[in-house]
Design an enzyme around this catalytic site. Structure first.
Site, PDB file in Angstrom:
ATOM      1  N   HIS A 137       1.134  -1.060  -0.118  1.00 21.69           N
ATOM      2  CA  HIS A 137      -0.083   0.526  -0.402  1.00 21.69           C
ATOM      3  C   HIS A 137       1.002   1.279  -0.059  1.00 21.69           C
ATOM      4  CE1 HIS A 137      -3.859  -2.184   0.405  1.00 21.69           C
ATOM      5  NE2 HIS A 137      -3.113  -2.589   1.700  1.00 21.69           N
ATOM      6  N   ASP A 261      -4.266 -12.230   4.691  1.00 19.26           N
ATOM      7  CA  ASP A 261      -5.670 -11.971   5.110  1.00 19.26           C
ATOM      8  C   ASP A 261      -6.537 -13.081   4.364  1.00 19.26           C
ATOM      9  OD1 ASP A 261      -5.017 -10.342   3.284  1.00 19.26           O
ATOM     10  OD2 ASP A 261      -4.922  -8.095   4.358  1.00 19.26           O
TER      11      ASP A 261
END
Length: 298
Positions: A137, A261
């Site tokens: 990110h 995740d």
């Protein structure tokens, strides 16, 4: 499958000692737990285990801005108050807090990815794993989503020195926005992201019509998914999409980001993928494409 001499695994014992904060969901200590599993299952005997080197500020500035790297190098909880004026500019806050040793942490996870790319460039390895990396990110001058430095972008830039085309595959539940943004205007890197999309799910980017820009148009592939997807449905999308991309793009190297995740029961995620499916994805990419792979796991 490649011999032990062609598979490299990067780890540093210090990388699990950093702490984002008592209630922060990012837990670097998981990396120490993962390494204990690798050692106790004897997997380290089938790989070359290498100590993650520390990336220098100069290494980091190959992608990130000088001002941002200078900030990360000097910031600490002791001087955070006097540097608050930079927090909004660099997106420092609840998701990306200031913690003790922040620059050292970034240096360790980034160093493994850069050196791993160098091994692939010089044909010293077929597969490189840096499970402390994969922080997809981070932007050029901004932290985001627990990520401060984008080690993936730095590794791909290294690979581009020797490879004409690099394929980036992201199976994290969150869109790999930082990597796509970095290569949005080039046709030498194809970014492919399978992620949850909609209902204000972070980071809110990565719809199926987000295809890249200018020279990079059609070199970004986004596969937005709904929550609860399981192995069979995921595979029915993953296999034909990746097969078609490899056939048409013809990459010379692959970077694979395996965000944990996406696994079932993850606290941040809401997919239902199994551990076996993660191994299946990595195995398929190597067997069917037979290309250098740089794996990273956040």
């Amino acid at each position: 499958m490649p011999s032990k001499s062609r598979v490299f695994y990067y780890y540093h014992p210090d990388v699990g000692n950093f702490h984002y904060g008592p209630r922060h969901p990012m837990k670097p200590q998981r990396l120490s737990a993962l390494n204990n599993l690798v050692v106790n299952y004897g997997l380290d005997k089938h790989m070359n285990v290498k100590l993650c080197p520390r990336a220098s500020a100069s290494d980091m500035r190959r992608f990130h801005s000088r001002e941002y790297i200078d900030f990360l190098e000097r910031i600490s909880p002791k001087n955070a108050e006097e540097n608050e004026e930079f927090f909004i500019k660099f997106n420092i806050g609840e998701d990306c807090p200031v913690f003790e040793g922040i620059f050292d942490f970034c240096s360790l996870y980034t160093g493994g990815s850069i050196e791993g790319a160098m091994l692939l460039n010089h044909k010293e390895a077929d597969i490189v794993m840096n499970w402390s990396g994969g922080l997809h990110h981070a932007k050029k001058s901004e932290a985001s989503g627990f990520c401060y430095l984008n080690d993936i972008v730095l590794a791909i830039l290294e690979l581009l020195k020797y490879h004409k085309r690099v394929l980036y595959i992201d199976i994290d539940i969150h869109h790999g926005d930082g990597v796509q943004e970095a290569f949005n205007f080039t046709d030498r890197v194809m970014t492919v992201s399978f992620h949850r999309y909609g209902n204000m799910f972070f980071p809110g980017t990565g719809n199926m019509y987000d295809l890249g820009q200018k020279d990079g148009t059609y070199f970004s592939v986004n596969v937005p998914l709904q929550q609860g997807i399981e192995d069979e449905d995921y595979c029915s999308l993953f296999r034909p999409i990746i097969d078609a991309i490899v056939e048409n793009f013809r990459p010379e190297a692959i970077v694979l980001q395996c965000g944990a995740d996406s696994l079932g029961c993850d606290r941040l995620g809401c997919f239902n993928l199994s551990y076996a499916f993660f191994y299946f994805i990595a195995f398929c990419i190597y067997i069917f494409m037979f290309l250098p792979i740089l794996q990273s796991l956040i």
